[in-house]
Design a protein around this motif. Structure first.
Motif, PDB file in Angstrom:
ATOM      1  N   VAL A 123       0.835  -1.196   0.000  1.00  0.00           N
ATOM      2  CA  VAL A 123       0.000   0.000   0.000  1.00  0.00           C
ATOM      3  C   VAL A 123       0.873   1.250   0.000  1.00  0.00           C
ATOM      4  CG1 VAL A 123      -1.722   1.300   1.315  1.00  0.00           C
ATOM      5  CG2 VAL A 123      -1.913  -1.184   1.116  1.00  0.00           C
ATOM      6  N   VAL A 126      -7.114   4.688   3.072  1.00  0.00           N
ATOM      7  CA  VAL A 126      -6.606   3.377   2.677  1.00  0.00           C
ATOM      8  C   VAL A 126      -7.251   2.367   3.613  1.00  0.00           C
ATOM      9  CG1 VAL A 126      -4.579   1.884   2.569  1.00  0.00           C
ATOM     10  CG2 VAL A 126      -4.361   4.294   1.979  1.00  0.00           C
ATOM     11  N   LEU A 139      -6.904  -1.455   4.946  1.00  0.00           N
ATOM     12  CA  LEU A 139      -6.148  -2.705   5.039  1.00  0.00           C
ATOM     13  C   LEU A 139      -7.099  -3.746   5.601  1.00  0.00           C
ATOM     14  CD1 LEU A 139      -2.751  -1.603   6.626  1.00  0.00           C
ATOM     15  CD2 LEU A 139      -3.213  -2.152   4.250  1.00  0.00           C
TER      16      LEU A 139
END
Length: 88
Positions: free
Chosen positions: A32, A54, A56
């Motif tokens: 990432v 983002v 995860l």
């Protein structure tokens, strides 16, 4: 495009509060991180802010996380992290 990633104090505090092993997070975040540096605009912008999010999704014993970052000049600043719950 940013050339480096900076972990802001609030981000570090939140990761520590979640008791996430930094080494495991680094493993999960490695790919990432490359994407943030190469094409930060692929991550959705948080409405009304300059932050991008983002996600995860549980990797290497790291729980599902949202990580918020902002590109400022030549740096991507990781500013906050939170667990992803069923309500997100």
């Amino acid at each position: 495009m940013p050339s480096s990633i900076i972990e802001e104090p609030l981000y570090k505090e939140q990761i520590e509060a979640l008791r996430i092993d930094w080494r495991r997070l680094d493993d999960a975040f490695q790919e990432v991180e490359h994407a943030i540096l190469a094409v930060p605009d692929i991550f959705p912008q948080v409405p009304g802010t300059k932050l991008r999010r983002v996600q995860l999704v549980g990797f290497n014993d790291v729980p599902p996380l949202s990580i918020f970052f902002a590109v400022v000049g030549e740096n991507a600043h990781l500013v906050a992290a939170e667990l992803i719950t069923g309500e997100d």
